[in-house]
Design a protein around this motif. Structure first.
Motif, mmCIF file in Angstrom:
data_model
loop_
_atom_site.group_PDB
_atom_site.id
_atom_site.type_symbol
_atom_site.label_atom_id
_atom_site.label_comp_id
_atom_site.label_asym_id
_atom_site.label_seq_id
_atom_site.Cartn_x
_atom_site.Cartn_y
_atom_site.Cartn_z
ATOM 1 N N PHE A 1 26.611 55.245 11.425
ATOM 2 C CA PHE A 1 25.453 54.544 11.988
ATOM 3 C C PHE A 1 24.358 55.550 12.366
ATOM 4 O O PHE A 1 23.166 55.342 12.064
ATOM 5 N N VAL B 1 41.955 40.066 9.130
ATOM 6 C CA VAL B 1 41.777 40.139 10.586
ATOM 7 C C VAL B 1 41.044 41.416 10.965
ATOM 8 O O VAL B 1 40.064 41.409 11.732
ATOM 9 N N ALA C 1 37.433 41.262 9.807
ATOM 10 C CA ALA C 1 36.575 40.463 10.691
ATOM 11 C C ALA C 1 36.216 41.250 11.943
ATOM 12 O O ALA C 1 35.054 41.231 12.394
ATOM 13 N N ALA C 2 37.203 41.971 12.490
ATOM 14 C CA ALA C 2 36.943 42.769 13.691
ATOM 15 C C ALA C 2 35.971 43.906 13.382
ATOM 16 O O ALA C 2 35.035 44.175 14.153
ATOM 17 N N PHE D 1 32.559 42.554 13.031
ATOM 18 C CA PHE D 1 31.980 42.256 14.350
ATOM 19 C C PHE D 1 31.387 43.522 14.979
ATOM 20 O O PHE D 1 30.238 43.525 15.445
ATOM 21 N N ASP E 1 22.867 45.138 14.979
ATOM 22 C CA ASP E 1 21.974 44.348 15.831
ATOM 23 C C ASP E 1 21.299 45.199 16.895
ATOM 24 O O ASP E 1 20.184 44.892 17.329
ATOM 25 N N LEU F 1 20.067 39.554 18.669
ATOM 26 C CA LEU F 1 21.402 40.176 18.769
ATOM 27 C C LEU F 1 22.446 39.118 18.392
ATOM 28 O O LEU F 1 22.403 37.993 18.891
ATOM 29 N N GLY F 2 23.359 39.470 17.499
ATOM 30 C CA GLY F 2 24.376 38.531 17.044
ATOM 31 C C GLY F 2 24.109 38.026 15.636
ATOM 32 O O GLY F 2 24.998 37.461 15.003
ATOM 33 N N HIS F 3 22.882 38.275 15.158
ATOM 34 C CA HIS F 3 22.509 37.810 13.820
ATOM 35 C C HIS F 3 23.320 38.541 12.745
ATOM 36 O O HIS F 3 24.028 37.929 11.937
ATOM 37 N N THR G 1 25.861 40.326 13.363
ATOM 38 C CA THR G 1 27.271 40.193 13.743
ATOM 39 C C THR G 1 27.889 38.977 13.061
ATOM 40 O O THR G 1 28.967 39.071 12.443
ATOM 41 N N LEU G 2 27.183 37.876 13.157
ATOM 42 C CA LEU G 2 27.689 36.635 12.562
ATOM 43 C C LEU G 2 27.868 36.779 11.049
ATOM 44 O O LEU G 2 28.928 36.422 10.491
ATOM 45 N N VAL H 1 30.734 39.357 10.194
ATOM 46 C CA VAL H 1 32.081 38.815 10.478
ATOM 47 C C VAL H 1 32.522 37.926 9.319
ATOM 48 O O VAL H 1 33.629 38.083 8.775
ATOM 49 N N LEU H 2 31.629 37.032 8.927
ATOM 50 C CA LEU H 2 31.959 36.098 7.835
ATOM 51 C C LEU H 2 32.144 36.828 6.510
ATOM 52 O O LEU H 2 33.109 36.584 5.775
ATOM 53 N N TYR I 1 35.275 39.175 6.461
ATOM 54 C CA TYR I 1 36.481 38.336 6.372
ATOM 55 C C TYR I 1 36.645 37.804 4.951
ATOM 56 O O TYR I 1 37.739 37.831 4.375
#
Lengths: 310, 173
Positions: B17, B51, B54-55, B58, B65, B74-76, B78-79, B82-83, B86
């Motif tokens: 990062f 699993v 996905a973690a 996240f 984010d 924030l979370g955009h 991330t969502l 995650v999907l 996975y």
């Protein structure tokens, strides 16, 4: 067992998705904690970004140059063309400035003498192979120019119109070896005949053996009948040397023309001269040397104490 | 064991990062460039169980984010990550033809990258983020895909080695 693992995995996935949506909701609602997190990350990353910037500046420049190589070449080419165009404009401008300067001095001269003139640009120099000194101007019979009219420049006599065409005319320069003009010395009014020598100097032969000439004397055209081919009073040149040969009947001298024949851009043809002779009015004024101020220092001696005590 | 895996994975992602933010983002690449962090995340997910993927998605999403260059809420990221992580792990896990073949992994990561970017745009549009012009968007997506195709083969051995180091899976690609 396997089903239990899958269920846990799905549960974790759901939790993570819900957490993401929760975070999005918090951010869109403008919770301060989220902004604090972002600014904290920004603060933590800043030193790394500054360091990266310092390290990468040469690399970035290199990559940028490669990326814009074609564009830079095109830009250089455009600038080169523009530069060439500007240079050409500058040369043209300088040429025009010179012509304007020449025209201005001609108008000054013609205005003082009340000559009616037709100005013309020199469009061709005579071929050196023809053994004559001529120029071609861009004004001809259509502009009122006739044969044997006097041609002047800002400094003085240039020559005489030899041939006239509809839109141009051939001018014999005063430097031509076949050129002869009657002149008089400004001030003393002694007369003589000036002959071209093919260069910027000419030979003056005085007609009267009783008269004398000296270096620096100014010669003016004596004028012809009906002012053709020469109008009176036009400055011709200045005496640069005097020859006093022992056996000569009259004095002769070398004269340097006022006109600069190497830089003729614009000339004027005198189409009508005033009835009155301008006499010496057109003779150029000799430059007056600027006096150098002399600094005088007065020193008053101060009496010494010992001398005053005695 | 969990702490060791978490520590190694977290350190690797943090380093990538920082590298992305401090180095890659500062170079102007033609056609938008690429994200080594996103490539790492997708490759890591492709090599992991659903699993774990996905973690990882996240965590990586949270970092993205929090990036100063991100404009979404924030979370955009991330969502989406995650999907997507996975999904990648779900399709590749247990399929050795997929995991054992570098070419398949590269193509899958490239395709996933395109889907991630398109998803980010679509969800961003739904969330009210102002999008750029269509031509600019297409250039960025296609450029990213091409860059990913170029960069992923270079990163793949290193990421596989780091994944082995973290999970001790002894997987050889």
């Amino acid at each position: 067992m396997r089903n239990g693992g899958e269920n846990r995995g799905r549960l974790l996935l759901v939790i993570l998705i819900v957490s993401s949506l929760f975070l999005i909701t918090l951010d869109l609602r403008g919770v301060n904690v989220i902004d604090g997190l972002r600014s904290g990350t920004h603060t933590a990353l800043s030193p790394f970004q500054r360091g990266g910037n310092v390290l990468l500046t040469p690399v970035k420049n290199f990559v940028n140059d490669i990326t814009h190589l074609g564009r830079t070449r095109n830009q250089i080419e455009d600038l080169r063309k523009q530069n060439q165009k500007l240079r050409e404009q500058l040369i043209l401008r300088k040429n025009q400035d010179g012509e304007i300067e020449q025209l201005k001095s001609i108008l000054d001269l013609a205005g003082t003498a009340r000559f009616r003139i037709v100005s013309a640009k020199v469009i061709a120099q005579g071929s050196s192979l023809a053994f004559t000194r001529t120029i071609t101007i861009d004004a001809g019979s259509g502009n009122g120019i006739k044969k044997n009219m006097t041609v002047i420049a800002g400094n003085g006599l240039v020559g005489v119109v030899k041939e006239v065409f509809a839109n141009s005319a051939l001018v014999m320069l005063a430097t031509d070896p076949a050129f002869k003009v009657g002149v008089r010395i400004a001030g003393s009014q002694q007369i003589g005949i000036l002959s071209g020598l093919g260069s910027s100097t000419a030979n003056l032969q005085l007609l009267d053996n009783q008269t004398t000439i000296k270096v620096g004397d100014i010669l003016l055209a004596r004028g012809s009948i009906n002012s053709q081919p020469f109008v009176p009073g036009v400055p011709v040149g200045r005496v640069t040397s005097v020859s006093n040969a022992a056996g000569a009947v009259t004095q002769s001298a070398t004269v340097r023309y006022f006109a600069n024949f190497g830089a003729l851009g614009v000339v004027s043809v005198v189409v009508k001269a005033p009835k009155a002779d301008p006499r010496d009015a057109l003779a150029p004024v000799k430059p007056v040397p600027t006096p150098i101020p002399t600094v005088t220092v007065f020193v008053t001696p101060t009496p010494t104490p010992s001398a005053s005590s005695n | 064991m969990f702490l060791r895996r978490f520590g190694i994975t977290g350190t690797i992602f943090a380093l990538f990062f920082i590298a992305q933010e401090a180095i890659i983002n500062q170079i102007t690449f033609p056609a938008g460039g690429f994200s080594i962090f996103l490539i790492l995340t997708l490759l890591w997910a492709a090599l992991s169980t659903p699993v774990v993927a996905a973690a990882v998605g996240f965590g990586a999403g949270i970092l993205l984010d929090l990036s100063p260059s991100t404009s979404g809420p924030l979370g955009h990221w991330t969502l989406i990550l995650v999907l997507m992580c996975y999904a990648i792990a779900f399709f590749s896990y247990g399929d050795e033809n997929m995991r054992g073949n570098p070419l398949s992994l590269i193509l899958m990561v490239t395709l996933a990258q395109v889907i991630v970017l398109v998803s980010y745009l679509v969800t961003g549009f739904l969330l009210g983020i102002t999008a750029t012009s269509l031509s600019q968007t297409l250039t960025t997506i296609i450029g990213n895909a091409i860059w990913t195709l170029v960069v992923t083969p270079i990163m793949l051995p290193a990421v596989a080695w780091l994944h082995d180091l973290a999970f001790d899976s002894r997987m050889r690609i």
